[in-house]
Design an enzyme around this catalytic site. Structure first.
Site, short mmCIF file in Angstrom:
data_model
loop_
_atom_site.label_atom_id
_atom_site.label_comp_id
_atom_site.label_asym_id
_atom_site.label_seq_id
_atom_site.Cartn_x
_atom_site.Cartn_y
_atom_site.Cartn_z
N ASP A 40 -7.25 -83.38 -68.57
CA ASP A 40 -6.87 -82.33 -69.52
C ASP A 40 -5.37 -82.03 -69.44
OD1 ASP A 40 -7.30 -80.50 -71.50
OD2 ASP A 40 -8.17 -78.96 -70.21
N ASN A 87 -14.65 -82.23 -79.26
CA ASN A 87 -13.33 -82.72 -79.70
C ASN A 87 -13.35 -83.27 -81.13
OD1 ASN A 87 -12.42 -83.99 -76.38
ND2 ASN A 87 -11.92 -82.01 -77.31
C1 IPE Z 1 -12.36 -81.36 -72.13
O1 IPE Z 1 -11.11 -80.94 -72.50
C2 IPE Z 1 -12.67 -82.68 -72.79
C3 IPE Z 1 -11.88 -83.82 -72.31
C4 IPE Z 1 -11.04 -83.84 -71.33
C5 IPE Z 1 -12.11 -85.05 -73.02
P1 IPE Z 1 -10.89 -79.89 -73.69
O2 IPE Z 1 -9.43 -79.68 -73.78
O3 IPE Z 1 -11.57 -80.36 -74.91
O4 IPE Z 1 -11.65 -78.61 -73.13
P2 IPE Z 1 -11.50 -77.07 -73.54
O5 IPE Z 1 -11.62 -77.03 -75.03
O6 IPE Z 1 -10.14 -76.61 -73.09
O7 IPE Z 1 -12.59 -76.38 -72.81
C1 IPE Z 2 -7.08 -83.88 -72.90
O1 IPE Z 2 -5.93 -83.23 -73.30
C2 IPE Z 2 -7.46 -85.02 -73.82
C3 IPE Z 2 -8.60 -84.74 -74.70
C4 IPE Z 2 -9.34 -83.68 -74.71
C5 IPE Z 2 -8.93 -85.77 -75.67
P1 IPE Z 2 -5.91 -82.11 -74.42
O2 IPE Z 2 -5.67 -82.78 -75.72
O3 IPE Z 2 -7.12 -81.26 -74.34
O4 IPE Z 2 -4.63 -81.28 -74.00
P2 IPE Z 2 -4.46 -79.71 -74.08
O5 IPE Z 2 -5.60 -79.08 -73.32
O6 IPE Z 2 -4.48 -79.35 -75.53
O7 IPE Z 2 -3.14 -79.45 -73.44
MG MG Z 3 -7.56 -79.56 -73.32
#
Ligand code: IPE
Ligand code: IPE
Ligand code: MG
Length: 251
Positions: free
Chosen positions: A18, A66
């Site tokens: 993340d 997502n």
């Molecule tokens: C969790 O991250 C999913 C992945 C790392 C693929 P998110 O960024 O989607 O989670 P939330 O929305 O902050 O809980």
């Molecule tokens: C994790 O990074 C990757 C996916 C969830 C696909 P994020 O895209 O969630 O990054 P933040 O949380 O917005 O910084």
């Molecule tokens: Mg995230």
């Protein structure tokens, strides 16, 4: 670098990768640039885990939730995923790594599914680390799919309610055949599970770091694994029972 005891590694390491978006936004870059940089961290963690002798590595790459992100970002992530798998399959062969996928593959675009099938077929006979990608994955969705399949088997007369044990139920999950994760790392400072492996994380040791995924280094991975080695996993027993069990297994 911090020393790691090769006998006290997690058998199964799971990672919620993340913070790609925030990494990019802090640098006035587009979120997709963060995902691209994140892919470099994936390569490092895969390589290090396999070098260290970790048997199962599971990466949360794209959640069921997502799909609700802006269409442009979803498309870019799918393209990046395809590119990553295509580029990395040769290295997976050299390193004897086997690909596996969990999640609802019905929702993935056809070209992504084709790329995944190809990579899984090519690496199917590899006997080293199992690299599981959680794609279009949600724990609740996985549990309800498992319940639906079990119900169908009951309707078909293959299962009766008295036969439903935790072991039987587990065999209906996407992760059937994989051991539960021993250790979960989540980057970017969020302290939540976000619908990842809800059943399988029951006794997993959790580790959270403030570092965004693109900045996660070998050193940080080693630091996390060293932290894991200092944990006492009790599984409901008392500390005394655990140390006595340790004495016995050391004899
Ligand atoms: C969790 O991250 C999913 C992945 C790392 C693929 P998110 O960024 O989607 O989670 P939330 O929305 O902050 O809980
Ligand atoms: C994790 O990074 C990757 C996916 C969830 C696909 P994020 O895209 O969630 O990054 P933040 O949380 O917005 O910084
Ligand atoms: Mg995230």
């Amino acid at each position: 670098m911090i020393p790691i005891d090769p006998h006290k590694l997690p058998v199964h390491l799971a990672v919620i990768m993340d913070g790609n978006g925030r990494w990019a936004q802090q640098r006035m870059l587009r979120r997709i640039v963060g995902h691209q940089r994140g892919a470099e961290t994936v390569k490092m963690v895969v390589e290090q885990s396999s070098l260290l002798g970790i048997k199962y590595l599971t990466l949360f790459a794209f959640s069921s939730e997502n799909w609700s992100r802006p269409a442009l970002e979803v498309r870019a992530l799918m393209t990046l995923l395809k590119k990553y798998i295509r580029q990395e399959t040769a290295r997976m062969m050299r390193k004897n790594i086997r690909y596996n996928v969990i999640g609802n593959r019905n929702d993935l675009p056809d070209d992504v599914n084709e790329t995944l099938d190809e990579a899984m077929q090519k690496t199917a006979a590899n006997t080293g680390m199992v690299l599981t990608l959680a794609l279009s994955y949600g724990g609740r969705q996985e549990l309800s799919r498992a319940a639906a399949r079990l119900a169908q088997d009951a309707v078909d007369g293959l299962v009766t309610p008295d036969k439903i044990t935790t072991e039987l139920f587990e065999s209906y999950l996407d992760t059937g055949g994989l051991p539960d994760p021993d250790f979960l790392i989540r980057t970017s400072g969020e302290m939540r599970i976000s619908n990842f492996l809800l059943w399988q994380l029951a006794y997993t040791e959790l580790y959270f770091t403030e570092t965004n995924w693109p900045d996660f280094t070998i050193n940080e991975l080693h630091k996390a694994l060293t932290d894991f080695q200092s944990r006492e996993r009790r599984f409901g027993l008392t500390s005394d029972q655990i140390s006595r069990r340790g004495d016995i297994s050391n004899v």
